[in-house]
Motif scaffolding. Structure first.
Motif, PDB file in Angstrom:
ATOM      1  N   TRP B  38       0.834  -1.209   0.000  1.00 40.47           N
ATOM      2  CA  TRP B  38       0.000   0.000   0.000  1.00 40.47           C
ATOM      3  C   TRP B  38       0.866   1.256   0.000  1.00 40.47           C
ATOM      4  CZ3 TRP B  38      -4.587   1.103  -1.534  1.00 40.47           C
ATOM      5  CH2 TRP B  38      -5.553   0.091  -1.580  1.00 40.47           C
ATOM      6  N   LEU B  39       1.984   1.212   0.699  1.00 38.20           N
ATOM      7  CA  LEU B  39       2.890   2.370   0.674  1.00 38.20           C
ATOM      8  C   LEU B  39       3.408   2.584  -0.742  1.00 38.20           C
ATOM      9  CD1 LEU B  39       4.813   1.824   4.014  1.00 38.20           C
ATOM     10  CD2 LEU B  39       3.270   3.709   3.476  1.00 38.20           C
ATOM     11  N   LEU B  41       1.837   1.658  -3.483  1.00 39.88           N
ATOM     12  CA  LEU B  41       0.710   2.145  -4.294  1.00 39.88           C
ATOM     13  C   LEU B  41       0.492   3.638  -4.072  1.00 39.88           C
ATOM     14  CD1 LEU B  41      -1.941  -0.725  -4.081  1.00 39.88           C
ATOM     15  CD2 LEU B  41      -0.172  -0.339  -5.791  1.00 39.88           C
ATOM     16  N   ALA B  42       0.748   4.112  -2.850  1.00 44.03           N
ATOM     17  CA  ALA B  42       0.614   5.550  -2.581  1.00 44.03           C
ATOM     18  C   ALA B  42       1.601   6.335  -3.441  1.00 44.03           C
ATOM     19  CB  ALA B  42       0.853   5.830  -1.102  1.00 44.03           C
ATOM     20  N   VAL B  45       0.222   6.569  -6.897  1.00 52.70           N
ATOM     21  CA  VAL B  45      -0.812   7.602  -6.993  1.00 52.70           C
ATOM     22  C   VAL B  45      -0.144   8.967  -7.154  1.00 52.70           C
ATOM     23  CG1 VAL B  45      -2.612   8.798  -5.690  1.00 52.70           C
ATOM     24  CG2 VAL B  45      -2.572   6.300  -5.731  1.00 52.70           C
ATOM     25  N   LEU B  46       0.909   9.210  -6.380  1.00 55.76           N
ATOM     26  CA  LEU B  46       1.584  10.499  -6.440  1.00 55.76           C
ATOM     27  C   LEU B  46       2.314  10.665  -7.774  1.00 55.76           C
ATOM     28  CD1 LEU B  46       2.917  10.709  -2.786  1.00 55.76           C
ATOM     29  CD2 LEU B  46       0.913  11.815  -3.759  1.00 55.76           C
ATOM     30  N   ALA B  49      -0.126  11.784 -10.084  1.00 56.34           N
ATOM     31  CA  ALA B  49      -0.630  13.110  -9.703  1.00 56.34           C
ATOM     32  C   ALA B  49       0.065  14.209 -10.495  1.00 56.34           C
ATOM     33  CB  ALA B  49      -0.436  13.330  -8.207  1.00 56.34           C
ATOM     34  N   GLY B  50       1.339  14.015 -10.818  1.00 56.45           N
ATOM     35  CA  GLY B  50       2.046  15.018 -11.602  1.00 56.45           C
ATOM     36  C   GLY B  50       1.363  15.254 -12.936  1.00 56.45           C
ATOM     37  N   PHE B  52      -1.789  14.420 -13.639  1.00 57.06           N
ATOM     38  CA  PHE B  52      -3.123  14.969 -13.391  1.00 57.06           C
ATOM     39  C   PHE B  52      -3.030  16.475 -13.135  1.00 57.06           C
ATOM     40  CE2 PHE B  52      -4.449  10.556 -12.659  1.00 57.06           C
ATOM     41  CZ  PHE B  52      -5.667  10.566 -13.315  1.00 57.06           C
ATOM     42  N   LEU B 338      -4.969  -1.050  -8.837  1.00 60.98           N
ATOM     43  CA  LEU B 338      -4.558   0.359  -8.876  1.00 60.98           C
ATOM     44  C   LEU B 338      -4.542   0.864 -10.317  1.00 60.98           C
ATOM     45  CD1 LEU B 338      -3.342   2.662  -6.896  1.00 60.98           C
ATOM     46  CD2 LEU B 338      -1.437   2.375  -8.451  1.00 60.98           C
ATOM     47  N   ASP B 340      -6.414  -0.195 -12.642  1.00 64.95           N
ATOM     48  CA  ASP B 340      -7.828   0.017 -12.945  1.00 64.95           C
ATOM     49  C   ASP B 340      -8.319   1.337 -12.342  1.00 64.95           C
ATOM     50  OD1 ASP B 340     -10.412  -0.528 -13.785  1.00 64.95           O
ATOM     51  OD2 ASP B 340     -10.912  -1.623 -11.964  1.00 64.95           O
ATOM     52  N   LEU B 341      -7.908   1.584 -11.112  1.00 67.36           N
ATOM     53  CA  LEU B 341      -8.318   2.799 -10.398  1.00 67.36           C
ATOM     54  C   LEU B 341      -7.899   4.059 -11.158  1.00 67.36           C
ATOM     55  CD1 LEU B 341      -9.608   2.533  -7.544  1.00 67.36           C
ATOM     56  CD2 LEU B 341      -7.477   3.375  -6.615  1.00 67.36           C
ATOM     57  N   PHE B 345     -10.330   7.200 -13.478  1.00 70.60           N
ATOM     58  CA  PHE B 345     -10.276   8.665 -13.541  1.00 70.60           C
ATOM     59  C   PHE B 345      -9.876   9.164 -14.931  1.00 70.60           C
ATOM     60  CE2 PHE B 345     -10.135   8.075  -8.964  1.00 70.60           C
ATOM     61  CZ  PHE B 345     -10.995   9.068  -8.543  1.00 70.60           C
TER      62      PHE B 345
END
Lengths: 115, 354
Positions: B38-39, B41-42, B45-46, B49-50, B52, B338, B340-341, B345
């Motif tokens: 999970w760490l 995967l975080a 996500v970040l 984020a760049g 996004f 992830l 898929d996640l 978006f």
């Protein structure tokens, strides 16, 4: 110290009806987001509606497919924390770009001294 | 080290080979591994984020770029790909369940199905990408619309003339010099041409909007301003000493940021089954840059996910997994979810722009 790996269940076993239920909910939400984007004209709210639906889908995937609802809260905090930082990142970037005033001074850009 | 090893040595007999010595129970080991995943995967996500953020900032400033550009994306393919990924997430989650209840064959079949869905996703992406490449709808300087896309963006005449321009793709052939001069004079404070040419950037300076922006430093006759639209520097500018030209500050004469939408550039276009009325926005290549950046990074993740699934199938065939130990399956599937996640978006943000 007891190891107990014969009796203890590792992880949570998700019932099949729940997996399929989540899948169908995701498909319905996908259809909904396509429909709202192509048939509903809400102007600036369209993007927020799309993001709300996407967030609902993401929540379903994270809670049930990724087992977060049965995990200890730590994993969820890690994911939510990451999303908080993303929101902070995007929010401050958008605030910054909204404050940009290219037309604050009329006319040509000020001359720059050259040697 | 040696002492620790000997004290732990007794554990070998009672521990299964997958059980690490520093954990008390399989559940504890499983939960710890999962936390590490999970760490990771975080950070994923970040990482996204760049991109996004780039999307959000460009969209906030130049919505028209996105509204126009997204019409070249096919909602049908995007929606099908969303469903393919959602189905793959179902089979992936199901494979974890199969591992937990000891259905080895079913687990392998489901992992294989998940991998096939990834392949299907990439195949559809291949169809979409090759269409974009064929039409020249690419990023930055590679943005050279051809064929149908060119007709949509530049109009039929421009296409017939074969004057499709480069990255900026602006065809000013239809404008008379008088119009250009008027546009320039209308802009507040805009008077100059000489220094604009001195910047040596004929491409930028040759754009009517660049000149109309009013970021000019010195006065020059309007007639000369009109000459800015030539794609080559005039002889009298070239005659200026190169060192002298480069002394001019580009910020003072070039367009600032992205050039604004041209009022005179109204066009009627058919794109992706939509009827487009109004001015064709500038800088659509930035939309495609963002599109390829985001879907490309996502596609790389799909490929990596498929490799991980293949490795899980190999391990499963080796009988490495059991209801007590299936951590790699669970973590690999988390990675797949992830991916898929992220797509959940990406799909509305890229394909479903008002």
């Amino acid at each position: 110290m007891s190891h107990g790996h014969d009796s203890e269940q590792v992880g949570h076993i998700v019932p099949l009806w729940l997996l399929f239920g989540v899948f169908f909910a995701l498909i319905i939400l996908t259809a909904l987001t396509v429909w709202t984007a192509t048939h509903l004209h809400l102007g600036a709210f369209n993007i927020w509606l799309a993001l709300i639906i996407a967030s609902m889908k993401a929540t379903l995937v994270a809670l049930f497919f990724m087992h977060l609802i049965w995990d200890k809260p730590y994993n969820g905090i890690v994911l939510v924390g990451a999303f908080m930082f993303v929101i902070l990142f995007l929010g401050i970037s958008l605030m910054d770009t909204a404050e940009n005033m290219p037309d604050m001074y009329e006319g040509p850009a000020p001359a720059v001294a050259t040697e | 080290m040696g002492k620790k090893h000997s004290s732990d040595g007794a554990g070998h007999a009672e521990h299964p080979k997958w059980m690490q010595h520093h954990f008390d129970t399989p559940s504890q080991q499983f939960a710890s591994s999962k936390m590490g995943m999970w760490l990771f995967l975080a950070t994923e996500v970040l990482l996204f984020a760049g991109l996004f953020c780039a999307y959000a900032v460009y969209r906030a400033n130049h919505m028209e770029m996105f509204v126009f550009g997204h019409q070249f994306l096919d909602v049908k393919w995007g929606a099908i790909n969303t469903c393919v990924l959602l189905f793959s997430s179902l089979t992936a989650a199901w494979s974890v369940r199969a591992a937990q209840v000891g259905q080895k064959t079913l687990m392998i079949v489901l992992l294989f199905l998940t991998m096939c869905c990834g392949g299907g996703f990439m195949a559809i992406k291949y169809v979409e990408y090759s269409h974009k490449i064929h039409d020249g709808l690419l990023w930055g300087t590679q943005y050279k619309p051809t064929g149908h896309a060119a007709e949509v963006i530049h109009g039929e005449e421009a296409h017939a003339a074969g004057d499709l321009g480069g990255a900026h793709g602006r065809v000013d052939a239809g404008h008379t010099e008088a119009e250009q001069v008027a546009a320039i004079e209308a802009a507040h404070g805009a008077k100059a041409a000489g220094d604009a040419k001195a910047a040596g950037d004929a491409h930028t300076a040759g754009d009517a909007h660049a000149a109309g922006d009013g970021n000019a430093t010195t006065a020059a006759p309007p007639a000369e301003a009109g000459a800015m639209h030539a794609t080559e520097l005039p002889a009298d500018v070239l005659a200026i000493d190169a060192a002298e030209r480069s002394a001019t500050q580009p910020a003072a004469i070039g367009p600032r940021g992205l050039v604004p939408v041209a009022e005179t550039d109204a066009a009627h276009a058919e794109a992706g089954g939509h009827h487009w009325e109004g001015p064709i926005p500038d800088n659509v290549h930035i939309f495609f840059g963002i599109y390829f950046g985001m879907t490309g990074l996502h596609g790389i993740h799909v490929l990596i996910g498929m490799i991980i699934l293949g490795w899980l199938i190999y391990r499963a065939l080796k009988n490495d997994f059991s209801p007590e130990y299936f951590t790699p399956v669970d973590l690999g599937v988390l990675y797949w979810h992830l991916v898929d996640l992220i797509w959940i978006f990406l799909f509305p943000l890229l394909y479903l722009i008002g």
